[in-house]
Design a protein around this motif. Structure first.
Motif, PDB file in Angstrom:
ATOM      1  N   GLN A  37      -9.049  36.410  63.064  1.00  0.00           N
ATOM      2  CA  GLN A  37      -8.718  35.049  63.498  1.00  0.00           C
ATOM      3  C   GLN A  37      -9.412  34.009  62.613  1.00  0.00           C
ATOM      4  N   GLU A  38     -10.671  34.257  62.275  1.00  0.00           N
ATOM      5  CA  GLU A  38     -11.404  33.319  61.422  1.00  0.00           C
ATOM      6  C   GLU A  38     -10.761  33.235  60.036  1.00  0.00           C
ATOM      7  N   ALA A  39     -10.395  34.375  59.475  1.00  0.00           N
ATOM      8  CA  ALA A  39      -9.754  34.385  58.158  1.00  0.00           C
ATOM      9  C   ALA A  39      -8.428  33.630  58.198  1.00  0.00           C
ATOM     10  N   LEU A  40      -7.666  33.806  59.265  1.00  0.00           N
ATOM     11  CA  LEU A  40      -6.383  33.109  59.377  1.00  0.00           C
ATOM     12  C   LEU A  40      -6.576  31.604  59.557  1.00  0.00           C
ATOM     13  N   SER A  41      -7.581  31.221  60.288  1.00  0.00           N
ATOM     14  CA  SER A  41      -7.885  29.801  60.452  1.00  0.00           C
ATOM     15  C   SER A  41      -8.230  29.169  59.095  1.00  0.00           C
ATOM     16  N   LYS A  42      -9.031  29.885  58.318  1.00  0.00           N
ATOM     17  CA  LYS A  42      -9.380  29.384  56.982  1.00  0.00           C
ATOM     18  C   LYS A  42      -8.147  29.366  56.076  1.00  0.00           C
ATOM     19  N   ALA A  43      -7.281  30.366  56.201  1.00  0.00           N
ATOM     20  CA  ALA A  43      -6.063  30.398  55.382  1.00  0.00           C
ATOM     21  C   ALA A  43      -5.196  29.180  55.675  1.00  0.00           C
ATOM     22  N   LYS A  44      -5.067  28.806  56.944  1.00  0.00           N
ATOM     23  CA  LYS A  44      -4.273  27.620  57.297  1.00  0.00           C
ATOM     24  C   LYS A  44      -4.892  26.358  56.692  1.00  0.00           C
ATOM     25  N   MET A  45      -6.214  26.273  56.734  1.00  0.00           N
ATOM     26  CA  MET A  45      -6.888  25.109  56.168  1.00  0.00           C
ATOM     27  C   MET A  45      -6.634  25.046  54.658  1.00  0.00           C
ATOM     28  N   MET A  58      -7.934  34.540  51.868  1.00  0.00           N
ATOM     29  CA  MET A  58      -8.135  34.611  53.317  1.00  0.00           C
ATOM     30  C   MET A  58      -7.022  35.416  54.006  1.00  0.00           C
ATOM     31  N   LEU A  59      -5.795  35.267  53.531  1.00  0.00           N
ATOM     32  CA  LEU A  59      -4.708  36.077  54.091  1.00  0.00           C
ATOM     33  C   LEU A  59      -4.924  37.548  53.769  1.00  0.00           C
ATOM     34  N   SER A  60      -5.385  37.839  52.562  1.00  0.00           N
ATOM     35  CA  SER A  60      -5.683  39.224  52.192  1.00  0.00           C
ATOM     36  C   SER A  60      -6.796  39.794  53.075  1.00  0.00           C
ATOM     37  N   LYS A  61      -7.788  38.983  53.347  1.00  0.00           N
ATOM     38  CA  LYS A  61      -8.883  39.430  54.217  1.00  0.00           C
ATOM     39  C   LYS A  61      -8.359  39.754  55.614  1.00  0.00           C
ATOM     40  N   ALA A  62      -7.518  38.880  56.159  1.00  0.00           N
ATOM     41  CA  ALA A  62      -6.955  39.121  57.489  1.00  0.00           C
ATOM     42  C   ALA A  62      -6.113  40.392  57.500  1.00  0.00           C
ATOM     43  N   ILE A  63      -5.311  40.581  56.456  1.00  0.00           N
ATOM     44  CA  ILE A  63      -4.478  41.779  56.363  1.00  0.00           C
ATOM     45  C   ILE A  63      -5.353  43.027  56.315  1.00  0.00           C
ATOM     46  N   ILE A 108       4.078  30.938  60.471  1.00  0.00           N
ATOM     47  CA  ILE A 108       3.962  32.400  60.549  1.00  0.00           C
ATOM     48  C   ILE A 108       2.510  32.785  60.835  1.00  0.00           C
ATOM     49  N   ILE A 109       1.583  32.093  60.204  1.00  0.00           N
ATOM     50  CA  ILE A 109       0.163  32.352  60.477  1.00  0.00           C
ATOM     51  C   ILE A 109      -0.137  32.068  61.938  1.00  0.00           C
ATOM     52  N   HIS A 110       0.409  30.971  62.449  1.00  0.00           N
ATOM     53  CA  HIS A 110       0.222  30.632  63.861  1.00  0.00           C
ATOM     54  C   HIS A 110       0.780  31.742  64.768  1.00  0.00           C
ATOM     55  N   GLU A 111       1.938  32.277  64.409  1.00  0.00           N
ATOM     56  CA  GLU A 111       2.544  33.367  65.184  1.00  0.00           C
ATOM     57  C   GLU A 111       1.604  34.576  65.248  1.00  0.00           C
ATOM     58  N   VAL A 112       1.061  34.970  64.099  1.00  0.00           N
ATOM     59  CA  VAL A 112       0.161  36.122  64.062  1.00  0.00           C
ATOM     60  C   VAL A 112      -1.129  35.819  64.816  1.00  0.00           C
ATOM     61  N   CYS A 113      -1.638  34.602  64.697  1.00  0.00           N
ATOM     62  CA  CYS A 113      -2.835  34.206  65.452  1.00  0.00           C
ATOM     63  C   CYS A 113      -2.596  34.348  66.952  1.00  0.00           C
ATOM     64  N   SER A 114      -1.430  33.933  67.406  1.00  0.00           N
ATOM     65  CA  SER A 114      -1.098  34.035  68.831  1.00  0.00           C
ATOM     66  C   SER A 114      -1.068  35.494  69.281  1.00  0.00           C
ATOM     67  N   LEU A 115      -0.462  36.354  68.474  1.00  0.00           N
ATOM     68  CA  LEU A 115      -0.420  37.778  68.816  1.00  0.00           C
ATOM     69  C   LEU A 115      -1.827  38.368  68.858  1.00  0.00           C
ATOM     70  N   LEU A 116      -2.634  38.042  67.858  1.00  0.00           N
ATOM     71  CA  LEU A 116      -4.003  38.545  67.838  1.00  0.00           C
ATOM     72  C   LEU A 116      -4.803  38.038  69.027  1.00  0.00           C
ATOM     73  N   ASN A 117      -4.580  36.787  69.394  1.00  0.00           N
ATOM     74  CA  ASN A 117      -5.303  36.209  70.519  1.00  0.00           C
ATOM     75  C   ASN A 117      -4.945  36.909  71.830  1.00  0.00           C
ATOM     76  N   GLU A 118      -3.670  37.232  72.006  1.00  0.00           N
ATOM     77  CA  GLU A 118      -3.261  37.962  73.213  1.00  0.00           C
ATOM     78  C   GLU A 118      -3.935  39.329  73.277  1.00  0.00           C
ATOM     79  N   LEU A 119      -3.954  40.029  72.148  1.00  0.00           N
ATOM     80  CA  LEU A 119      -4.597  41.338  72.109  1.00  0.00           C
ATOM     81  C   LEU A 119      -6.103  41.218  72.327  1.00  0.00           C
ATOM     82  N   TYR A 120      -6.704  40.200  71.725  1.00  0.00           N
ATOM     83  CA  TYR A 120      -8.138  39.959  71.896  1.00  0.00           C
ATOM     84  C   TYR A 120      -8.470  39.734  73.371  1.00  0.00           C
ATOM     85  N   ASP A 121      -7.694  38.872  74.015  1.00  0.00           N
ATOM     86  CA  ASP A 121      -7.935  38.586  75.432  1.00  0.00           C
ATOM     87  C   ASP A 121      -7.807  39.847  76.286  1.00  0.00           C
ATOM     88  N   ALA A 122      -6.800  40.656  76.002  1.00  0.00           N
ATOM     89  CA  ALA A 122      -6.614  41.901  76.757  1.00  0.00           C
ATOM     90  C   ALA A 122      -7.775  42.851  76.510  1.00  0.00           C
TER      91      ALA A 122
END
Length: 135
Positions: A37-45, A58-63, A108-122
């Motif tokens: 999530q942190e890497a994706l946030s930085k990628a968006k910035m 940052m996208l490579s790091k997240a991948i 697309i980054i936002h979409e993946v962040c949302s999916l990761l956040n759902e999994l994180y919460d679970a």
């Protein structure tokens, strides 16, 4: 000669290393989610500031975290169908991030962040319920 190191960066590195050394397997997975999530946030910035190389890094790091951390931690034999579905979801996320990089698409980054956040919460809920039940 020693390279000059930012004290904040050094402190964060020690904090992460100490956290990894003392974390149980459940906490390590949470840390992987947080790192992605942190890497994706930085990628968006970086995308917003048109910093192409930094965005790509940052996208490579997240991948790498998703593919070589989260996906690699799956136990298909023990997890069965759920593990297979998570494996497919992680593959989907990494493919979407490759497309986000090529198309420079923050949605697309936002979409993946949302999916990761759902999994994180679970995953966090599972850990909280294990602590509450004394496991």
């Amino acid at each position: 000669m020693y390279a000059a190191m930012n004290p904040i960066s050094a402190y964060q590195r020690v904090g992460v290393e100490t956290g990894v050394e003392t974390a149980n397997p459940h906490k390590l997975i949470l840390m992987l989610f947080e790192g992605a999530q942190e890497a994706l946030s930085k990628a968006k910035m970086h995308m917003h500031h048109n910093e192409i190389a930094e965005k790509g890094a940052m996208l490579s790091k997240a991948i790498m975290i998703i593919d070589h951390g989260l996906k690699a931690s799956l136990d298909i034999n023990a997890g069965g169908d759920m593990a297979l579905k998570l494996q497919a979801l992680y593959d989907y996320m990494t493919n979407r991030l490759l497309i986000a990089n090529i198309q420079n698409d923050p949605e697309i980054i936002h979409e993946v962040c949302s999916l990761l956040n759902e999994l994180y919460d679970a995953w966090k809920t599972i850990g909280d319920s294990e602590v509450a039940s004394g496991k």
